[in-house]
Design an enzyme around this catalytic site. Structure first.
Site, PDB file in Angstrom:
ATOM      1  N   CYS A 218      31.129  23.982  27.056  1.00 29.66           N
ATOM      2  CA  CYS A 218      29.962  24.854  27.047  1.00 29.66           C
ATOM      3  C   CYS A 218      30.089  25.876  28.178  1.00 29.66           C
ATOM      4  O   CYS A 218      30.273  25.509  29.343  1.00 29.66           O
ATOM      5  CB  CYS A 218      28.692  24.025  27.226  1.00 29.66           C
ATOM      6  SG  CYS A 218      27.205  25.002  27.535  1.00 29.66           S
ATOM      7  N   GLU A 219      30.023  27.144  27.840  1.00 33.27           N
ATOM      8  CA  GLU A 219      30.196  28.176  28.855  1.00 33.27           C
ATOM      9  C   GLU A 219      28.970  28.333  29.761  1.00 33.27           C
ATOM     10  O   GLU A 219      29.042  29.000  30.786  1.00 33.27           O
ATOM     11  CB  GLU A 219      30.517  29.522  28.201  1.00 33.27           C
ATOM     12  CG  GLU A 219      29.394  30.129  27.377  1.00 33.27           C
ATOM     13  CD  GLU A 219      29.783  31.452  26.768  1.00 33.27           C
ATOM     14  OE1 GLU A 219      28.888  32.283  26.577  1.00 33.27           O
ATOM     15  OE2 GLU A 219      30.965  31.662  26.478  1.00 33.27           O
ATOM     16  N   HIS A 220      27.864  27.700  29.400  1.00 35.04           N
ATOM     17  CA  HIS A 220      26.653  27.816  30.213  1.00 35.04           C
ATOM     18  C   HIS A 220      26.617  26.801  31.345  1.00 35.04           C
ATOM     19  O   HIS A 220      26.095  27.085  32.427  1.00 35.04           O
ATOM     20  CB  HIS A 220      25.413  27.641  29.333  1.00 35.04           C
ATOM     21  CG  HIS A 220      25.312  28.668  28.253  1.00 35.04           C
ATOM     22  ND1 HIS A 220      24.749  28.393  27.015  1.00 35.04           N
ATOM     23  CD2 HIS A 220      25.699  29.963  28.210  1.00 35.04           C
ATOM     24  CE1 HIS A 220      24.799  29.481  26.261  1.00 35.04           C
ATOM     25  NE2 HIS A 220      25.372  30.434  26.966  1.00 35.04           N
ATOM     26  N   HIS A 221      27.170  25.591  31.086  1.00 40.81           N
ATOM     27  CA  HIS A 221      27.082  24.531  32.089  1.00 40.81           C
ATOM     28  C   HIS A 221      28.443  23.931  32.450  1.00 40.81           C
ATOM     29  O   HIS A 221      28.505  23.046  33.309  1.00 40.81           O
ATOM     30  CB  HIS A 221      26.174  23.394  31.580  1.00 40.81           C
ATOM     31  CG  HIS A 221      24.795  23.840  31.221  1.00 40.81           C
ATOM     32  ND1 HIS A 221      24.434  24.152  29.925  1.00 40.81           N
ATOM     33  CD2 HIS A 221      23.688  24.048  31.991  1.00 40.81           C
ATOM     34  CE1 HIS A 221      23.167  24.520  29.908  1.00 40.81           C
ATOM     35  NE2 HIS A 221      22.695  24.469  31.132  1.00 40.81           N
ATOM     36  N   GLN A 259      28.766  27.274  20.362  1.00 42.73           N
ATOM     37  CA  GLN A 259      29.130  26.813  19.018  1.00 42.73           C
ATOM     38  C   GLN A 259      28.964  27.908  17.977  1.00 42.73           C
ATOM     39  O   GLN A 259      29.739  27.991  17.019  1.00 42.73           O
ATOM     40  CB  GLN A 259      28.290  25.588  18.651  1.00 42.73           C
ATOM     41  CG  GLN A 259      28.684  24.953  17.319  1.00 42.73           C
ATOM     42  CD  GLN A 259      27.964  23.647  17.060  1.00 42.73           C
ATOM     43  OE1 GLN A 259      27.730  22.870  17.974  1.00 42.73           O
ATOM     44  NE2 GLN A 259      27.594  23.393  15.818  1.00 42.73           N
ATOM     45  N   HIS A 287      26.319  18.246  22.092  1.00 41.45           N
ATOM     46  CA  HIS A 287      26.423  18.996  23.336  1.00 41.45           C
ATOM     47  C   HIS A 287      25.959  18.138  24.511  1.00 41.45           C
ATOM     48  O   HIS A 287      24.803  17.725  24.560  1.00 41.45           O
ATOM     49  CB  HIS A 287      25.580  20.275  23.244  1.00 41.45           C
ATOM     50  CG  HIS A 287      26.113  21.269  22.252  1.00 41.45           C
ATOM     51  ND1 HIS A 287      26.672  22.466  22.628  1.00 41.45           N
ATOM     52  CD2 HIS A 287      26.183  21.227  20.895  1.00 41.45           C
ATOM     53  CE1 HIS A 287      27.055  23.140  21.545  1.00 41.45           C
ATOM     54  NE2 HIS A 287      26.768  22.403  20.486  1.00 41.45           N
ATOM     55  N   CYS A 289      25.371  19.044  27.400  1.00 48.68           N
ATOM     56  CA  CYS A 289      24.335  19.707  28.200  1.00 48.68           C
ATOM     57  C   CYS A 289      22.940  19.350  27.702  1.00 48.68           C
ATOM     58  O   CYS A 289      21.949  19.550  28.421  1.00 48.68           O
ATOM     59  CB  CYS A 289      24.539  21.221  28.189  1.00 48.68           C
ATOM     60  SG  CYS A 289      24.560  21.967  26.543  1.00 48.68           S
TER      61      CYS A 289
END
Length: 328
Positions: A218-221, A259, A287, A289
């Site tokens: 996940c590129e956010h977390h 995704q 996910h 996250c």
């Protein structure tokens, strides 16, 4: 800029904007019968795709009827390949270039996005430009390990840990190597992965490979998400080696991802590989996250899909694919 690198830099909305699937056969002309195939080599309309026309005819078509930013760059013609019949038609997905021209054959000069360019005196032969790179060569990913290891060591210290204790002495190096593996898709291109495994075959029925395992970040977390991918396509006299579908999933999943974009990139890559009448991709992911932090919903799953060409236009074709994917 390679095709896969261009895709990796697009957001989901940009990919949506870039897709022009009007060249796919529409639902009202679709017939699942072999005698009325959408991939037939004869056409009553007498039209052909831009890539299959002779160069002069393609140029005239571009100048008269089609905006230049919606036309895919023509593929280089091989001298040993005979010219297609005048009435041949191959549905293909065209990606809008938004004013930039992909450097497919290397004949066009590359213009880097930094102040020093290939036209700067003394830099005409440079293949890479970056203001902080004295040798003007991009570093290999292995060359990044020392800097990444130092960063992980700082992170451990920031967490209040002792990076020099026995259990953590080699952790920064291990973590750096692991992160390079998790993101190895950045080093892979569609052309290298396909490796010529595209075959001419008189087959126009649906091909489905389902439940392909997928692991991504996940590129956010920067935490993992994982799941399975199912891919279907309707060939137009070209088929793809089955393992290559799984390798395409690896190219785009082994990166920092969301995704939604991953699903779209897989579909566009399959289209680029074999120019089918349609492509369908369904991704089901868990996910971390959402599981190990935040709302902590351990049973939640995220399902995304991309339908292109016949799968978008024809309800029966789409239902057939979804039934095959959901069958046990």
């Amino acid at each position: 800029m390679s095709f896969t690198r261009q895709l990796s830099e697009m957001s989901a909305s940009e990919l949506n904007d870039a897709i022009d699937d009007t060249n796919f056969p529409q639902a009202h002309i679709l017939s699942r019968g072999r005698n009325n195939s959408v991939c037939s080599t004869s056409s009553t309309s007498g039209t052909s795709s831009l890539a299959d026309r002779p160069p002069q005819q393609a140029e005239e078509s571009t100048a008269v009827g089609t905006p230049i930013d919606e036309v895919a760059p023509p593929a280089p013609a091989a001298a040993t390949v005979p010219s297609p019949l005048p009435g041949s038609q191959r549905p293909r997905l065209i990606l809008k270039t938004n004013g930039s021209t992909p450097d497919s054959d290397g004949t066009q000069p590359k213009t880097p996005m930094t102040p020093r360019t290939s036209t700067t005196p003394g830099h005409e032969k440079c293949t890479f430009h970056h203001d902080l790179e004295l040798d003007h060569k991009p570093p290999t990913r292995e060359a990044l390990l020392p800097d990444m290891a130092r960063s992980y060591r700082l992170l451990l210290g920031g967490l209040g840990e002792n990076p020099d204790r026995q259990g953590l002495i080699k952790t920064p190096e291990r973590a750096a190597k692991a992160m390079l593996y998790f993101t190895k898709g950045y080093d892979q291109s569609l052309e290298d992965v396909l490796n010529g495994a595209v075959f001419d075959e008189d087959h126009d029925e649906m091909v489905v490979v389902k439940d392909i395992e997928m692991f991504s970040m996940c590129e956010h977390h920067l935490v993992p998400f994982y799941g399975k991918v199912s891919i279907g396509y309707l060939p137009c006299n070209k088929i793809l080696g089955l393992s290559k579908l799984a390798r395409i999933v690896e190219i785009f999943s082994r990166r920092l991802q969301v995704q939604e974009r991953l699903t779209k990139q897989i579909a566009v890559a399959v289209t680029q590989a074999v120019q089918p009448a349609g492509v369908a991709v369904v991704v089901e992911g868990v996910h971390m996250c959402m599981v190990m932090r935040g709302v902590q919903k351990i049973n939640s799953k995220t399902v995304t899909s991309t339908m292109l060409g016949v799968f978008r236009d024809d309800t029966k074709t789409r239902e057939e694919f979804l039934n095959l994917v959901n069958s046990k």
